[in-house]
Scaffold this motif. Structure first.
Motif, PDB file in Angstrom:
ATOM      1  N   SER A  85      61.093  51.478  23.180  1.00 55.03           N
ATOM      2  CA  SER A  85      62.516  51.261  22.924  1.00 55.03           C
ATOM      3  C   SER A  85      63.401  51.558  24.128  1.00 55.03           C
ATOM      4  N   GLY A  86      64.587  50.941  24.116  1.00 54.79           N
ATOM      5  CA  GLY A  86      65.578  51.161  25.157  1.00 54.79           C
ATOM      6  C   GLY A  86      66.352  52.445  24.945  1.00 54.79           C
ATOM      7  N   PRO A  87      67.357  52.691  25.782  1.00 55.30           N
ATOM      8  CA  PRO A  87      68.096  53.960  25.744  1.00 55.30           C
ATOM      9  C   PRO A  87      68.766  54.256  24.401  1.00 55.30           C
ATOM     10  N   ALA A  88      69.453  53.266  23.812  1.00 59.70           N
ATOM     11  CA  ALA A  88      70.225  53.542  22.592  1.00 59.70           C
ATOM     12  C   ALA A  88      69.310  53.897  21.432  1.00 59.70           C
ATOM     13  N   GLY A  89      68.302  53.066  21.180  1.00 62.57           N
ATOM     14  CA  GLY A  89      67.392  53.341  20.074  1.00 62.57           C
ATOM     15  C   GLY A  89      66.636  54.638  20.261  1.00 62.57           C
ATOM     16  N   SER A  90      66.247  54.912  21.511  1.00 69.19           N
ATOM     17  CA  SER A  90      65.522  56.157  21.790  1.00 69.19           C
ATOM     18  C   SER A  90      66.366  57.375  21.430  1.00 69.19           C
ATOM     19  N   GLU A 104      70.293  56.986   5.542  1.00 66.13           N
ATOM     20  CA  GLU A 104      71.020  57.025   4.274  1.00 66.13           C
ATOM     21  C   GLU A 104      71.933  55.809   4.124  1.00 66.13           C
ATOM     22  N   ASN A 105      72.575  55.415   5.210  1.00 69.00           N
ATOM     23  CA  ASN A 105      73.456  54.250   5.168  1.00 69.00           C
ATOM     24  C   ASN A 105      72.692  52.985   4.815  1.00 69.00           C
ATOM     25  N   ALA A 106      71.402  52.930   5.209  1.00 65.54           N
ATOM     26  CA  ALA A 106      70.569  51.757   4.930  1.00 65.54           C
ATOM     27  C   ALA A 106      69.820  51.865   3.609  1.00 65.54           C
ATOM     28  N   GLY A 107      70.046  52.952   2.867  1.00 67.05           N
ATOM     29  CA  GLY A 107      69.382  53.120   1.580  1.00 67.05           C
ATOM     30  C   GLY A 107      67.964  53.640   1.665  1.00 67.05           C
ATOM     31  N   LEU A 108      67.600  54.253   2.787  1.00 67.86           N
ATOM     32  CA  LEU A 108      66.265  54.827   2.944  1.00 67.86           C
ATOM     33  C   LEU A 108      66.277  56.289   2.497  1.00 67.86           C
ATOM     34  N   ARG A 109      65.353  56.646   1.631  1.00 69.95           N
ATOM     35  CA  ARG A 109      65.282  58.012   1.120  1.00 69.95           C
ATOM     36  C   ARG A 109      64.916  58.990   2.233  1.00 69.95           C
ATOM     37  N   THR A 110      65.663  60.085   2.305  1.00 75.36           N
ATOM     38  CA  THR A 110      65.370  61.146   3.256  1.00 75.36           C
ATOM     39  C   THR A 110      65.785  62.470   2.613  1.00 75.36           C
ATOM     40  N   PRO A 111      65.091  63.581   2.894  1.00 74.50           N
ATOM     41  CA  PRO A 111      65.462  64.854   2.271  1.00 74.50           C
ATOM     42  C   PRO A 111      66.911  65.243   2.578  1.00 74.50           C
ATOM     43  N   ALA A 112      67.554  65.933   1.637  1.00 72.94           N
ATOM     44  CA  ALA A 112      68.923  66.415   1.832  1.00 72.94           C
ATOM     45  C   ALA A 112      68.978  67.308   3.067  1.00 72.94           C
ATOM     46  N   ALA A 236      63.184  51.404   9.053  1.00 75.85           N
ATOM     47  CA  ALA A 236      63.699  52.455   9.932  1.00 75.85           C
ATOM     48  C   ALA A 236      63.660  51.989  11.387  1.00 75.85           C
ATOM     49  N   HIS A 237      62.592  51.328  11.770  1.00 77.53           N
ATOM     50  CA  HIS A 237      62.463  50.762  13.119  1.00 77.53           C
ATOM     51  C   HIS A 237      63.618  49.800  13.399  1.00 77.53           C
ATOM     52  N   ARG A 238      63.936  48.971  12.407  1.00 75.29           N
ATOM     53  CA  ARG A 238      65.029  47.997  12.561  1.00 75.29           C
ATOM     54  C   ARG A 238      66.385  48.686  12.598  1.00 75.29           C
ATOM     55  N   VAL A 239      66.605  49.629  11.685  1.00 77.63           N
ATOM     56  CA  VAL A 239      67.899  50.310  11.577  1.00 77.63           C
ATOM     57  C   VAL A 239      68.260  51.039  12.876  1.00 77.63           C
ATOM     58  N   LEU A 260      61.152  61.345   6.965  1.00 82.63           N
ATOM     59  CA  LEU A 260      61.536  62.557   7.690  1.00 82.63           C
ATOM     60  C   LEU A 260      62.153  62.227   9.050  1.00 82.63           C
ATOM     61  N   GLU A 261      61.421  61.487   9.878  1.00 84.00           N
ATOM     62  CA  GLU A 261      61.918  61.142  11.201  1.00 84.00           C
ATOM     63  C   GLU A 261      61.085  60.017  11.779  1.00 84.00           C
ATOM     64  N   VAL A 262      61.585  59.445  12.883  1.00 79.74           N
ATOM     65  CA  VAL A 262      60.897  58.363  13.580  1.00 79.74           C
ATOM     66  C   VAL A 262      60.696  58.768  15.033  1.00 79.74           C
ATOM     67  N   ASN A 263      59.497  58.559  15.532  1.00 77.51           N
ATOM     68  CA  ASN A 263      59.150  58.891  16.912  1.00 77.51           C
ATOM     69  C   ASN A 263      59.055  57.615  17.738  1.00 77.51           C
ATOM     70  N   THR A 264      59.770  57.562  18.862  1.00 76.71           N
ATOM     71  CA  THR A 264      59.758  56.365  19.699  1.00 76.71           C
ATOM     72  C   THR A 264      58.718  56.423  20.807  1.00 76.71           C
ATOM     73  N   LEU A 265      58.227  57.605  21.133  1.00 72.76           N
ATOM     74  CA  LEU A 265      57.130  57.752  22.091  1.00 72.76           C
ATOM     75  C   LEU A 265      56.053  58.618  21.433  1.00 72.76           C
ATOM     76  N   PRO A 266      55.316  58.042  20.467  1.00 75.08           N
ATOM     77  CA  PRO A 266      54.305  58.814  19.752  1.00 75.08           C
ATOM     78  C   PRO A 266      53.221  59.329  20.688  1.00 75.08           C
ATOM     79  N   GLY A 267      52.544  60.382  20.248  1.00 79.70           N
ATOM     80  CA  GLY A 267      51.451  60.945  21.031  1.00 79.70           C
ATOM     81  C   GLY A 267      50.406  59.892  21.365  1.00 79.70           C
ATOM     82  N   MET A 268      49.873  59.974  22.598  1.00 80.45           N
ATOM     83  CA  MET A 268      48.935  58.955  23.057  1.00 80.45           C
ATOM     84  C   MET A 268      47.650  59.545  23.620  1.00 80.45           C
ATOM     85  N   THR A 269      47.208  60.694  23.088  1.00 79.43           N
ATOM     86  CA  THR A 269      45.825  61.062  23.369  1.00 79.43           C
ATOM     87  C   THR A 269      44.960  60.119  22.534  1.00 79.43           C
TER      88      THR A 269
END
Length: 301
Positions: A85-90, A104-112, A236-239, A260-269
């Motif tokens: 991803s680019g700077p903004a999405g990252s 939440e704005n997109a209607g995706l369930r996330t813990p309070a 979530a990727h799109r949002v 819970l969250e989205v990772n843009t640079l996931p672990g790569m071992t």
């Protein structure tokens, strides 16, 4: 191609970044690429010149810089393509509060949750109630994260979290199973079910110490849940406006997934979660690295 492999940096996740980069370097060599190592720690001012001499940059940074979009912004300015991803999405994905607001704005369930920009007064009580998790708002690998069952424990966990930054997220501690779903090139890969062995959540030790967690891939979950977590990961990727790949983490409570969250640079071992999912889809580690380069060239070549 001459590939600038960017790893290290100065976040709390530096060691993880360097560890994963060694496997990436091996894969790049197997693919016939020339690898040039670049560690931004102490060399940030040299990045533009190094990137101009490269055909592609492969980022394996965790936390800031890297997941905050800084390195991507610099690479964009000199026209060097890179994966992901680019700077903004990252930055939106790294900023947990901003990401959850968009979910939440997109209607995706996330813990309070509640967002704190400074330690609250001693009489403050969280609206989300107990038990809860306390997390540094910026960063990953569960560094600085803790669980609180009461106000005394909350104070202690907030103290630790605020040592890792000026912003903290307080989040409802739901009880369920952890599932992670990677997105690659617009498709959801097979999910992974995570069962920590050393504590009640997937903390730093569970992620990186041998035997810290049981990771089952493909996840032995109902087809309906696989489809729903895949749909939510893609949304979530799109949002967040992400590109190339990402990894979304879920907590499944009574069959219902919460993002819970989205990772843009996931672990790569080679044994990290994204490579495991790719392997379940028939893609070995060098093929995954090749696909990420292909996607990066398509987005920015």
């Amino acid at each position: 191609m001459r590939v600038l492999l960017i790893a290290g940096g100065w976040s709390d996740e530096r060691a993880v970044s360097l560890s994963g980069a060694r496997g990436i370097a091996d894969a790049l060599g197997a693919l016939g690429h020339e690898t040039v190592w670049f560690d931004p720690a102490g060399r940030l001012t040299e990045l533009a010149d190094a990137a101009r001499d490269a055909d592609f940059a492969f980022l394996n940074l965790h936390g800031a810089p890297g997941e905050d979009g800084l390195i991507q912004a610099m690479l964009d300015r000199v026209g060097c393509p890179y994966q992901g991803s680019g700077p903004a999405g990252s930055f939106l994905a790294l900023h947990k509060a901003a990401a959850k607001a968009l979910f939440e704005n997109a209607g995706l369930r996330t813990p309070a949750w509640e967002f704190l920009t400074a330690p609250p007064p001693l009489e403050w009580e969280p609206a989300v109630g107990y038990p809860l998790y306390v997390k540094p708002n910026l960063g990953g690998s569960s560094v600085g994260m803790g669980r609180a069952e009461d106000r005394a424990r909350l104070e202690a966990t907030m103290t630790v979290a605020f040592r890792h930054g000026h912003e903290v997220l307080v989040e409802e501690a739901l009880s369920g199973e952890e599932v992670t779903v990677s997105v690659l090139g617009g498709e959801a890969l097979p999910p992974i079910l995570i069962r920590p062995k050393r504590c009640d959540f997937f903390d730093y030790a569970s992620k990186y110490e041998q035997g810290g967690a049981e990771e089952l891939c493909p996840a032995p979950i109902p087809d309906e849940l696989t489809a729903e977590t895949g749909r939510m990961a893609l949304e979530a990727h799109r949002v967040l406006g992400l590109e190339g790949y990402s990894r979304s983490d879920f907590l499944v409570v009574d069959g219902v997934p919460y993002l819970l969250e989205v990772n843009t640079l996931p672990g790569m071992t080679p044994t990290s979660l994204l490579p495991q999912s790719a392997a379940a889809a028939g893609m070995d580690f060098p093929a995954l690295v090749a696909r990420l380069i292909e996607l990066g060239m398509q987005d920015r070549g």
